[in-house]
Design a protein around this motif. Structure first.
Motif, PDB file in Angstrom:
ATOM      1  N   LEU A  58       0.826  -1.201   0.000  1.00 22.74           N
ATOM      2  CA  LEU A  58       0.000   0.000   0.000  1.00 22.74           C
ATOM      3  C   LEU A  58       0.862   1.254   0.000  1.00 22.74           C
ATOM      4  N   TYR A  59       1.920   1.259   0.810  1.00 28.20           N
ATOM      5  CA  TYR A  59       2.772   2.434   0.916  1.00 28.20           C
ATOM      6  C   TYR A  59       3.676   2.568  -0.301  1.00 28.20           C
ATOM      7  N   GLN A  60       4.106   1.437  -0.830  1.00 27.46           N
ATOM      8  CA  GLN A  60       4.880   1.495  -2.064  1.00 27.46           C
ATOM      9  C   GLN A  60       4.054   2.084  -3.203  1.00 27.46           C
ATOM     10  N   SER A  61       2.752   1.853  -3.179  1.00 24.93           N
ATOM     11  CA  SER A  61       1.892   2.302  -4.280  1.00 24.93           C
ATOM     12  C   SER A  61       1.652   3.810  -4.271  1.00 24.93           C
ATOM     13  N   ARG A  62       2.012   4.483  -3.180  1.00 23.38           N
ATOM     14  CA  ARG A  62       1.800   5.926  -3.051  1.00 23.38           C
ATOM     15  C   ARG A  62       0.353   6.322  -3.286  1.00 23.38           C
ATOM     16  N   SER A  63      -0.567   5.517  -2.791  1.00 20.67           N
ATOM     17  CA  SER A  63      -1.989   5.805  -2.987  1.00 20.67           C
ATOM     18  C   SER A  63      -2.722   6.006  -1.668  1.00 20.67           C
ATOM     19  N   TYR A  64      -1.957   6.092  -0.570  1.00 18.37           N
ATOM     20  CA  TYR A  64      -2.610   6.209   0.731  1.00 18.37           C
ATOM     21  C   TYR A  64      -2.682   7.679   1.149  1.00 18.37           C
ATOM     22  N   ILE A  65      -2.059   8.055   2.238  1.00 15.25           N
ATOM     23  CA  ILE A  65      -2.152   9.434   2.722  1.00 15.25           C
ATOM     24  C   ILE A  65      -1.135  10.269   1.952  1.00 15.25           C
ATOM     25  N   GLU A  66      -1.540  10.727   0.801  1.00 13.98           N
ATOM     26  CA  GLU A  66      -0.646  11.476  -0.071  1.00 13.98           C
ATOM     27  C   GLU A  66      -1.174  12.892  -0.288  1.00 13.98           C
ATOM     28  N   PRO A  67      -0.283  13.870  -0.415  1.00 18.19           N
ATOM     29  CA  PRO A  67      -0.723  15.251  -0.687  1.00 18.19           C
ATOM     30  C   PRO A  67      -1.198  15.381  -2.133  1.00 18.19           C
ATOM     31  N   THR A 119      -0.094  16.988  -4.422  1.00 17.46           N
ATOM     32  CA  THR A 119       1.011  17.105  -5.370  1.00 17.46           C
ATOM     33  C   THR A 119       1.524  15.755  -5.841  1.00 17.46           C
ATOM     34  N   ARG A 120       1.065  14.678  -5.197  1.00 15.62           N
ATOM     35  CA  ARG A 120       1.400  13.317  -5.620  1.00 15.62           C
ATOM     36  C   ARG A 120       0.181  12.698  -6.281  1.00 15.62           C
ATOM     37  N   LEU A 121       0.408  11.702  -7.134  1.00 15.32           N
ATOM     38  CA  LEU A 121      -0.677  11.148  -7.931  1.00 15.32           C
ATOM     39  C   LEU A 121      -1.830  10.622  -7.082  1.00 15.32           C
ATOM     40  N   GLY A 122      -1.496   9.899  -5.979  1.00 16.88           N
ATOM     41  CA  GLY A 122      -2.548   9.352  -5.136  1.00 16.88           C
ATOM     42  C   GLY A 122      -3.420  10.429  -4.526  1.00 16.88           C
ATOM     43  N   GLY A 123      -2.807  11.505  -4.056  1.00 17.81           N
ATOM     44  CA  GLY A 123      -3.573  12.613  -3.490  1.00 17.81           C
ATOM     45  C   GLY A 123      -4.271  13.430  -4.554  1.00 17.81           C
ATOM     46  N   ALA A 124      -3.632  13.559  -5.717  1.00 27.02           N
ATOM     47  CA  ALA A 124      -4.234  14.325  -6.808  1.00 27.02           C
ATOM     48  C   ALA A 124      -5.525  13.685  -7.294  1.00 27.02           C
ATOM     49  N   ARG A 125      -5.563  12.353  -7.311  1.00 28.41           N
ATOM     50  CA  ARG A 125      -6.769  11.644  -7.738  1.00 28.41           C
ATOM     51  C   ARG A 125      -7.950  12.002  -6.830  1.00 28.41           C
ATOM     52  N   VAL A 126      -7.706  12.023  -5.526  1.00 31.57           N
ATOM     53  CA  VAL A 126      -8.751  12.383  -4.578  1.00 31.57           C
ATOM     54  C   VAL A 126      -9.160  13.838  -4.757  1.00 31.57           C
ATOM     55  N   CYS A 170     -12.696  -6.719   0.526  1.00 36.44           N
ATOM     56  CA  CYS A 170     -12.358  -7.454  -0.691  1.00 36.44           C
ATOM     57  C   CYS A 170     -13.382  -7.134  -1.773  1.00 36.44           C
ATOM     58  N   ALA A 171     -12.906  -6.715  -2.935  1.00 40.40           N
ATOM     59  CA  ALA A 171     -13.775  -6.464  -4.084  1.00 40.40           C
ATOM     60  C   ALA A 171     -13.634  -7.617  -5.065  1.00 40.40           C
ATOM     61  N   PRO A 172     -14.726  -8.165  -5.558  1.00 37.71           N
ATOM     62  CA  PRO A 172     -14.653  -9.277  -6.515  1.00 37.71           C
ATOM     63  C   PRO A 172     -13.796  -8.928  -7.725  1.00 37.71           C
ATOM     64  N   GLY A 173     -12.918  -9.842  -8.094  1.00 39.05           N
ATOM     65  CA  GLY A 173     -12.055  -9.627  -9.234  1.00 39.05           C
ATOM     66  C   GLY A 173     -10.821  -8.795  -8.948  1.00 39.05           C
ATOM     67  N   ILE A 174     -10.745  -8.229  -7.757  1.00 44.13           N
ATOM     68  CA  ILE A 174      -9.573  -7.417  -7.374  1.00 44.13           C
ATOM     69  C   ILE A 174      -8.833  -8.058  -6.217  1.00 44.13           C
ATOM     70  N   GLY A 175      -9.558  -8.458  -5.186  1.00 42.27           N
ATOM     71  CA  GLY A 175      -8.931  -8.970  -3.976  1.00 42.27           C
ATOM     72  C   GLY A 175      -8.906  -7.903  -2.906  1.00 42.27           C
ATOM     73  N   THR A 176      -7.924  -7.964  -2.019  1.00 42.62           N
ATOM     74  CA  THR A 176      -7.862  -7.022  -0.896  1.00 42.62           C
ATOM     75  C   THR A 176      -6.760  -5.976  -1.038  1.00 42.62           C
ATOM     76  N   PHE A 177      -5.931  -6.090  -2.064  1.00 42.75           N
ATOM     77  CA  PHE A 177      -4.898  -5.077  -2.261  1.00 42.75           C
ATOM     78  C   PHE A 177      -5.527  -3.859  -2.932  1.00 42.75           C
ATOM     79  N   LEU A 178      -6.267  -3.123  -2.139  1.00 44.82           N
ATOM     80  CA  LEU A 178      -6.999  -1.973  -2.659  1.00 44.82           C
ATOM     81  C   LEU A 178      -7.146  -0.940  -1.557  1.00 44.82           C
ATOM     82  N   ILE A 179      -7.518   0.256  -1.949  1.00 44.46           N
ATOM     83  CA  ILE A 179      -7.814   1.306  -0.983  1.00 44.46           C
ATOM     84  C   ILE A 179      -9.177   1.876  -1.314  1.00 44.46           C
ATOM     85  N   VAL A 180      -9.921   2.204  -0.276  1.00 46.86           N
ATOM     86  CA  VAL A 180     -11.267   2.742  -0.431  1.00 46.86           C
ATOM     87  C   VAL A 180     -11.256   4.235  -0.118  1.00 46.86           C
ATOM     88  N   HIS A 181     -11.742   5.038  -1.039  1.00 46.12           N
ATOM     89  CA  HIS A 181     -11.904   6.474  -0.818  1.00 46.12           C
ATOM     90  C   HIS A 181     -13.391   6.794  -0.770  1.00 46.12           C
TER      91      HIS A 181
END
Length: 380
Positions: A90-99, A101-108, A153-164
């Motif tokens: 999760l942390y390697q993906s840079r999609s968690y608590i990101e500002p 200015t980073r892609l994960g935070g920009a998406r939110v 867990c989302a069908p077809g994805i598994g648990t390696f996911l983040i929910v916003h």
């Protein structure tokens, strides 16, 4: 195209994998569970994360009508071998608590701006979080189910996911909630995989025993917490220094993804070239810039906490060649680092480690570090 359809399409265009919508009604089961497990969450119920306020979306946005739930699959590319088993994916993906200015935070942030451009008020709490129980909202929005390890867990994805989640003040078209669990009836693999026994019962996690708590949560001065990692937990932390994936790696829903031949991520591969436990323990400016800032600036930025985690992992390595770097850490300006370096030396248990500890005890001025040195000497 309806407003609801516009929202779904925009979220998918941003890279989200699933989108669901539910009401902004309270979460009574969350409130009940929090009260039942208050000893486990006394550090976060009324202070820190203020979890009691997460029960009612109205506390986050007065006039809330709907919760938009977007699921992001962060396991789309290969993770570097040098980082797996040390840093949670999760942390390697840079999609968690990101500002923003980073892609994960920009998406939110882009999602929020889109909703606001449509005339909606959007609830905010902290960075990417709306402050409601994200996983429960995802279940209520029909996107998947929760497993024994409490992961969604989302069908077809598994648990390696983040929910916003995005709380808005307009009524939308709602999805039907999901029911049951995704877990096979007799499966206990996640429970058996947890080194600390943090999954204390089906669908119940003691956060204080979770490795992530010891790595990154106990550093903020929350009520009834200490940055000194519980000595009973330390040997069970293995090589992990920022999060843990063991229960997810054990989950049958993730097997195909873990075996899949995925493309490499050039950014991660470059950062991984510079990463090492010894580098993290020393933590100079160049190492911090190349191997820490890219994906570890989520919960914390104070170097002493990264050094602390590195010391524990090095102690668990069983490598006697690590004694010199721990000896250097035993002279670090931060007592927290010295204390955990002492434990690591005791854990390695060599004659050289004993000599370093014996030499360090007379000059140690910190009471906690001195206690740790004495305890380490009893280990060798």
């Amino acid at each position: 195209m309806s407003r609801t359809e516009e929202i779904r399409n925009y979220a998918l265009d941003l890279g989200y994998s699933r989108v669901g919508i539910t009401t902004a009604e309270p979460f009574p089961l969350y409130a009940q569970a929090l009260e039942e497990r208050l000893p486990d969450y006394d550090w976060a119920a009324d202070s820190g994360l203020r979890l009691r306020r997460a029960v009612n979306p109205q506390d986050r946005l007065p006039g809330a009508r709907s919760i938009i739930v977007a699921v992001y699959d962060y396991f789309r590319e290969r993770f570097p071998e040098n980082l797996v088993g040390r840093i949670g994916r999760l942390y390697q993906s840079r999609s968690y608590i990101e500002p923003p200015t980073r892609l994960g935070g920009a998406r939110v942030e882009l999602m929020r701006r889109f909703l606001e451009s449509k005339g909606m008020q959007v609830g905010r709490w902290y960075m990417i979080s709306s402050g409601v129980p994200d996983r429960l909202a995802a279940v209520r929005a029909g996107l998947g189910q929760i497993g024994r390890n409490t992961f969604f867990c989302a069908p077809g994805i598994g648990t390696f996911l983040i929910v916003h989640t995005f709380i808005v003040d307009v009524e939308l078209e709602y999805d039907s909630p999901a029911e049951g669990t995704h877990c096979p009836p007799d499966c206990r693999l996640c429970i058996e995989a947890c080194p600390t026994g943090a999954i204390v019962a089906d669908y119940r996690l003691n956060p204080r025993r979770c490795l992530t708590f010891s790595h990154v949560v106990n550093v903020h001065g929350f009520q009834n917490t200490s940055p000194y990692i519980d000595p009973e937990i330390r040997p069970k932390m293995g090589s992990w220094i920022h999060g843990c994936d063991l229960c997810q790696e054990a989950c049958p829903r993730n097997r195909d993804k873990l075996k899949a031949k995925l493309p490499e991520n050039a950014f991660l591969e470059e950062a991984a070239k510079h990463f090492s436990l010894t580098g993290l323990l020393k933590m100079d400016g160049e190492f911090e810039k190349k191997a820490v800032a890219p994906f570890l600036y989520t919960y914390m930025r104070d170097r002493k906490f990264f050094q602390r985690n590195a010391a524990v992992a090095i102690g668990n390595s069983g490598d006697p060649d690590m004694v010199p770097c721990l000896a250097q850490a035993l002279e670090d300006p931060e007592e927290l680092v010295r204390a955990h370096a002492a434990w690591a030396l005791g854990r390695l248990g060599s004659a050289e480690a004993r000599r370093v500890l014996e030499a360090g005890l007379p000059r140690e001025t910190g009471s906690q570090a001195a206690v740790e040195i004495r305890a380490a000497l009893e280990m060798v």
